[in-house]
Design an enzyme around this catalytic site. Structure first.
Site, PDB file in Angstrom:
ATOM      1  N   LYS A  35      43.581  45.473  37.596  1.00 50.18           N
ATOM      2  CA  LYS A  35      43.410  44.110  37.096  1.00 50.18           C
ATOM      3  C   LYS A  35      44.297  43.805  35.896  1.00 50.18           C
ATOM      4  CE  LYS A  35      38.695  43.668  38.748  1.00 50.18           C
ATOM      5  NZ  LYS A  35      37.383  43.097  38.554  1.00 50.18           N
ATOM      6  N   GLU A  37      37.708  40.550  28.192  1.00 47.66           N
ATOM      7  CA  GLU A  37      38.050  39.137  28.357  1.00 47.66           C
ATOM      8  C   GLU A  37      37.028  38.293  27.633  1.00 47.66           C
ATOM      9  OE1 GLU A  37      37.921  38.065  32.496  1.00 47.66           O
ATOM     10  OE2 GLU A  37      39.905  38.876  32.890  1.00 47.66           O
ATOM     11  N   HIS A  72      27.057  38.778  39.819  1.00 50.60           N
ATOM     12  CA  HIS A  72      28.505  38.786  40.082  1.00 50.60           C
ATOM     13  C   HIS A  72      28.869  39.124  41.516  1.00 50.60           C
ATOM     14  CE1 HIS A  72      28.732  38.345  35.851  1.00 50.60           C
ATOM     15  NE2 HIS A  72      28.325  39.570  35.583  1.00 50.60           N
ATOM     16  N   LYS A 113      28.896  37.706  45.510  1.00 47.79           N
ATOM     17  CA  LYS A 113      28.816  36.449  46.258  1.00 47.79           C
ATOM     18  C   LYS A 113      27.705  36.485  47.293  1.00 47.79           C
ATOM     19  CE  LYS A 113      33.770  36.382  45.661  1.00 47.79           C
ATOM     20  NZ  LYS A 113      35.043  36.812  46.286  1.00 47.79           N
TER      21      LYS A 113
HETATM   22  P1  ADP Z   1      35.092  42.081  40.977  1.00 47.65           P
HETATM   23  O1  ADP Z   1      36.476  42.584  41.224  1.00 47.65           O
HETATM   24  O2  ADP Z   1      34.145  43.167  40.609  1.00 47.65           O
HETATM   25  O3  ADP Z   1      34.589  41.179  42.041  1.00 47.65           O
HETATM   26  P2  ADP Z   1      35.873  39.829  39.326  1.00 47.65           P
HETATM   27  O4  ADP Z   1      36.829  40.007  38.218  1.00 47.65           O
HETATM   28  O5  ADP Z   1      36.405  39.225  40.587  1.00 47.65           O
HETATM   29  O6  ADP Z   1      35.184  41.230  39.634  1.00 47.65           O
HETATM   30  O7  ADP Z   1      34.642  38.987  38.825  1.00 47.65           O
HETATM   31  C1  ADP Z   1      33.494  38.777  39.618  1.00 47.65           C
HETATM   32  C2  ADP Z   1      32.612  37.701  39.013  1.00 47.65           C
HETATM   33  O8  ADP Z   1      32.246  38.047  37.672  1.00 47.65           O
HETATM   34  C3  ADP Z   1      33.267  36.344  38.886  1.00 47.65           C
HETATM   35  O9  ADP Z   1      33.200  35.591  40.070  1.00 47.65           O
HETATM   36  C4  ADP Z   1      32.420  35.735  37.768  1.00 47.65           C
HETATM   37  O10 ADP Z   1      31.182  35.288  38.223  1.00 47.65           O
HETATM   38  C5  ADP Z   1      32.188  36.905  36.847  1.00 47.65           C
HETATM   39  N1  ADP Z   1      33.248  36.967  35.806  1.00 47.65           N
HETATM   40  C6  ADP Z   1      34.330  37.769  35.791  1.00 47.65           C
HETATM   41  N2  ADP Z   1      35.082  37.560  34.684  1.00 47.65           N
HETATM   42  C7  ADP Z   1      34.462  36.610  33.958  1.00 47.65           C
HETATM   43  C8  ADP Z   1      34.740  35.941  32.722  1.00 47.65           C
HETATM   44  N3  ADP Z   1      35.800  36.244  31.980  1.00 47.65           N
HETATM   45  N4  ADP Z   1      33.878  34.986  32.306  1.00 47.65           N
HETATM   46  C9  ADP Z   1      32.788  34.666  33.055  1.00 47.65           C
HETATM   47  N5  ADP Z   1      32.467  35.258  34.205  1.00 47.65           N
HETATM   48  C10 ADP Z   1      33.290  36.216  34.677  1.00 47.65           C
END
Ligand code: ADP
Length: 456
Positions: A119, A201, A236, A238
């Site tokens: 990432k 982040e 987190h 879906k």
């Molecule tokens: P993964 O690879 O584990 O799926 P992601 O980076 O795609 O992780 O994040 C999954 C979910 O986590 C996002 O859809 C959101 O709901 C939450 N999320 C991730 N980063 C943030 C952020 N900086 N602020 C708020 N929510 C976040």
């Protein structure tokens, strides 16, 4: 150009069957692999040939047995492997081994997997392509993370660089939680993803999760198939997805979709992939790329009429997007038609903390009718649900000319389902898709976790 004659799917369950179907329609012979625990699993019988993999390994590890899978491929004249999602789908070493053995890996090249598996690297590419990213930083020490939080303010989120599947993330709301959260995040990242590398982040409050489906051929053509709204998440992960996003202004949609194409083009990406963003008001921020087919690709197929899995196979064979088999001469050829919703029906008990249930399905009756699509792995009367793999039982997708009609079909279908002998999350899903906020298109990623009445 290289015609695929026989394709192995290095996966199980519904996605294996989904890929077999695409292959059969393209006149490609299909091959399943199955673990010992899956010896009665439906995907095994849905393929033209099936081979036991990973003998002596644990249930999940069987599907991660790179050399075992390559051996099966070599011994059985298999010329292509589709990895599905999860398991080896983003594994750089696996993609490389396929390449070394002259087997087509149906997905991007190892070089792109390398960028998007990490990432931190992916964020750098997004920044280079002038795409907004959530304010963030790679961090090695507690001091660095503390400084970052002081600059941008709490809350912040600590993520595993190599993380995925909603795991390995920790939200920190104030400084007193920081030390503990940082240490835990690092050790979790190490044990779950093999690297303790983390980054931090700004945690956005109440964003929407909007992602763009991309298709790119090996001749430099790349298009997007518009977006999906995947804001209905529990912890987190879906649960319900919508395409296209409801109430997204055409201007914002254009900016988000253009950014996704720009990023993927800048990395020389090929095959299908998804660029994920968080959207807050009129601002959007890149979070990551999933360089593979996703669970929720079905709803994009319903609103565009494009078979994404077939497109993946044809792209791997060397076809251009413009070829009549794929039929996308330009971006303008991708037309949006209506709305689609997907519900992930799982064998989890919503009244008991979503605890996975196991056992035999005694009764199984589905919904159906116009605009309904069901993708299932092991859902039928008599099927035995084991505790070894994820609890996705089937994907129910509905299509309607309007969002309201897609919802009405979803509600009716959820009500028509009868599954006995095993608990499912259907009652919970019924609550979600009938909730006023869902109907008004006003959901964000905190909706499920902050709406207790969904669990009643
Ligand atoms: P993964 O690879 O584990 O799926 P992601 O980076 O795609 O992780 O994040 C999954 C979910 O986590 C996002 O859809 C959101 O709901 C939450 N999320 C991730 N980063 C943030 C952020 N900086 N602020 C708020 N929510 C976040």
């Amino acid at each position: 150009m290289r015609k695929i004659n026989k394709c192995l799917v290095a996966n199980r369950g519904e996605i294996a069957i989904r890929v077999f179907r695409a292959c059969t329609e393209l006149n490609i012979r299909t091959v399943a692999i199955y673990s010992k625990e899956d010896s009665r699993s439906y995907h095994r019988y849905k393929a033209d040939e099936a081979y036991l993999v990973g003998e002596g390994k644990k249930p999940i590890e069987a599907y991660l047995d790179i050399e075992g899978i390559i051996k099966i491929a070599k011994e059985n004249e298999i010329d292509a492997i589709h990895p599905g999602y999860g398991f080896l789908s983003e594994n750089i070493q696996f993609a490389r081994r396929c390449r070394e053995e002259g087997i087509l890996f149906i997905g991007p090249e190892p070089e792109q997997l390398e960028i998007f598996g990490d990432k931190v690297k992916a964020r750098k590419y997004a920044e280079k392509a002038n795409i907004p990213v959530v304010p963030g930083k790679e961090v090695q020490t507690l001091e660095e993370i503390r400084d970052f939080a002081r600059d941008c303010g709490y809350p912040i989120i600590i993520k595993a660089a190599l993380g995925g599947g909603g795991r390995g993330m920790r939200i920190v709301r104030d400084e007193s939680e920081l030390k503990d959260a940082f240490e835990r995040a690092k050790s979790e990242a190490k044990s779950a993803f093999g690297s303790g590398e983390v980054y931090v982040e700004k945690y956005l409050e109440k964003p929407k999760h909007i992602e763009v489906q991309i298709l790119a051929d090996r001749h430099g053509n790349i298009v997007h198939l518009y977006e999906r709204d995947c804001s209905v998440q529990r912890r987190h992960q879906k649960i319900v997805e919508i395409a296209p996003a409801v109430k997204l202004s055409p201007e914002l949609r254009r900016r988000i979709c253009d950014s996704a194409v720009r990023l993927m083009r800048s990395t020389g990406y090929t095959n299908a992939g998804t660029v994920e963003f968080l959207v807050s008001g009129n601002d959007f921020y890149f979070i990551e790329v999933n360089p593979r087919i996703q669970v929720e690709h079905t709803i994009t197929e319903l609103i565009t009429g494009i078979d994404i899995v077939q497109a993946q196979i044809l792209i791997a064979e060397g076809y251009t997007l413009k070829n009549e088999k794929i039929g996308i001469r330009s971006q303008e050829d991708v037309k949006l038609n209506g709305y689609a919703i997907q519900c992930r029906i799982t064998t989890e008990d919503p009244l008991n903390g979503f605890l996975p249930d196991t056992g035999r399905i005694n009764a199984y009756r589905t919904g159906g009718g116009f605009g309904v699509r069901i993708d299932t792995g092991n859902a039928y009367q008599g099927a035995v649900i084991t505790p070894y793999y994820d609890s996705l039982l089937l994907k129910l997708s509905t299509w309607g000319l309007t969002f309201e009609s897609a919802v009405a079909k979803m509600v009716r279908n959820l009500q028509e389902f009868r599954i006995r002998g095993i608990k499912t999350n259907i009652p919970f899903l019924e609550n979600v898709v009938q909730h006023p906020k869902f109907l008004a298109g006003e959901i964000d990623t905190t909706f499920v976790d902050t709406t207790p009445e969904l669990f009643e």
